[in-house]
Write a protein that holds these residues in place. Structure first.
Motif, PDB file in Angstrom:
ATOM      1  N   HIS A 154      16.391 -16.162 -23.093  1.00 16.82           N
ATOM      2  CA  HIS A 154      16.117 -17.532 -23.537  1.00 16.82           C
ATOM      3  C   HIS A 154      15.272 -18.317 -22.537  1.00 16.82           C
ATOM      4  O   HIS A 154      15.250 -19.548 -22.574  1.00 16.82           O
ATOM      5  N   CYS A 164      13.987 -20.060 -32.068  1.00 17.81           N
ATOM      6  CA  CYS A 164      14.934 -19.040 -31.619  1.00 17.81           C
ATOM      7  C   CYS A 164      16.296 -19.353 -32.226  1.00 17.81           C
ATOM      8  O   CYS A 164      16.621 -20.506 -32.502  1.00 17.81           O
ATOM      9  N   CYS A 166      18.991 -19.510 -30.852  1.00 18.61           N
ATOM     10  CA  CYS A 166      19.827 -20.308 -29.954  1.00 18.61           C
ATOM     11  C   CYS A 166      19.633 -21.802 -30.199  1.00 18.61           C
ATOM     12  O   CYS A 166      20.355 -22.625 -29.644  1.00 18.61           O
ATOM     13  N   CYS A 171      11.506 -19.029 -27.097  1.00 23.44           N
ATOM     14  CA  CYS A 171      12.246 -18.139 -26.183  1.00 23.44           C
ATOM     15  C   CYS A 171      11.665 -16.720 -26.224  1.00 23.44           C
ATOM     16  O   CYS A 171      11.140 -16.273 -27.250  1.00 23.44           O
TER      17      CYS A 171
HETATM   18 ZN   LIG Z   1      16.648 -18.834 -27.416  1.00 24.38          ZN
END
Ligand SMILES: [Zn+2]
Length: 334
Positions: A154, A164, A166, A171
């Motif tokens: 990340h 991403c 996340c 990332c």
């Molecule tokens: Zn990420």
């Protein structure tokens, strides 16, 4: 000699469990597709798989998630779950001691004890699978910061780039994971004719089809995978500048399939862009010797009663996992 332990590797795509001898040899193993976004189903699956392998043995788990020092899965974007106290739940159900670590930490431990990084003190590991996991050993100690460090997948390589899982943007994981390979192939398909090997997949191709086609030499797929390799090199440039490891180990299922295409691309980018590139020796970049089993094997070698068998230079007692990032916990402390 200590008895065997059970290793469990919980990834975004599959769960792998195995009975692992103290020297890292796998005696028996099983795999299952990871139940997504359902923590009960996840725990039930692990309990069933572990029970089938050998009741009474200690269990080490590596999971694709942020994990606290107490064995709580805090956040697993590729699993779709958060705040699951895996250690407590598994100990209650299995009645054996259980340890839980981040999956890439476990994989690096496996490689350091029984794989490509044996005897090497400063190592950086990336696992390429559904996501991109990472871990760093610096002079035999894991670099975890306050607890959640090592999330190398990340680091941001493209501001304003792809989303991403996340929640961030740009990332490394969004460019060099298996998922990214599938996404990029679909992007390219809008402007280039798809080869029959992908076009003819019933229900639409996925990243595994692209990787397989690349390994078989399909030019469209090879280009997709090469590009992912170059992004991996961009990420590695920053990571090697930051940590200067002696060795970079690349593992995970994507590496098993197309590491021979990605790693040379990544190495070329990294070695040419590293600060002082002409005046230093860049780290070697190698495939995980334990392949996609590194996480499962490392998790088993990190199982609770393994510590006695581990020497003093590199040991899980030196794994610093003291994550206390709960705002309520820290603010409420005296
Ligand atoms: Zn990420």
């Amino acid at each position: 000699m200590n008895p065997a332990a059970i290793g469990v590797d919980i990834g975004g795509g599959k769960i792998v469990t195995g009975r692992v001898e103290p020297d890292g040899t796998v005696a028996e193993q099983s795999r299952l597709v990871t139940p997504r976004a359902d923590s009960d189903a996840l725990v039930n699956a692990v309990v069933r798989m572990v029970s089938a392998l050998g009741p009474g043995l200690p269990v080490g788990v590596g999971v694709a998630a942020l994990v606290t020092d107490d064995g709580e899965l805090r956040y697993g974007p590729n699993l779709g779950v958060e705040r699951v106290h895996l250690r407590q739940l598994l100990e209650a159900r299995l009645s054996v001691p259980v340890s839980v670590h981040n999956d890439a930490t476990a994989a690096l431990w496996g490689e350091a004890r029984a794989g490509a990084a044996t005897g090497i003190d400063c190592v950086l590991l990336l696992t390429l699978g559904t996501g991109v996991g990472g871990a760093v050993l610096d002079h035999g100690r894991f670099v975890l910061g306050a607890g959640f460090g090592g999330e190398l997948g990340h680091i941001v390589v493209a501001e304003g780039g792809r989303s991403c899982r996340c929640g961030s943007v740009g990332c490394l994981e969004a460019y060099a994971s298996g998922t990214a390979i599938g996404v990029r192939a679909y992007e390219l398909a809008a402007t280039k004719p798809l080869p029959p090997v992908l076009k003819d997949v019933p229900g639409g191709f996925d990243e595994i089809d692209v990787s397989r086609a690349a390994a078989d030499g399909d030019p469209f797929s090879v280009e997709v995978v090469r590009e992912a390799g170059r992004w991996l090199g961009v990420g590695l440039t920053s990571l090697v500048n930051a940590f200067d490891p002696e060795l970079v180990v690349v593992g995970g299922g994507v590496t098993d399939a197309v590491g021979h295409i990605m790693i040379p691309e990544a190495t070329e980018v990294m070695t040419s862009r590293l600060i002082g590139a002409a005046l230093r020796r860049p780290p070697r970049v190698v495939r995980a010797a334990l392949g996609d089993d590194a996480g499962m094997i490392g998790a088993a070698l990190l199982a609770p009663d393994r510590e006695a068998s581990i020497d003093d230079t590199v040991g899980p007692r030196r794994v610093r996992t003291h994550a206390r990032l709960d705002p309520e916990e820290s603010e409420g402390a005296p």
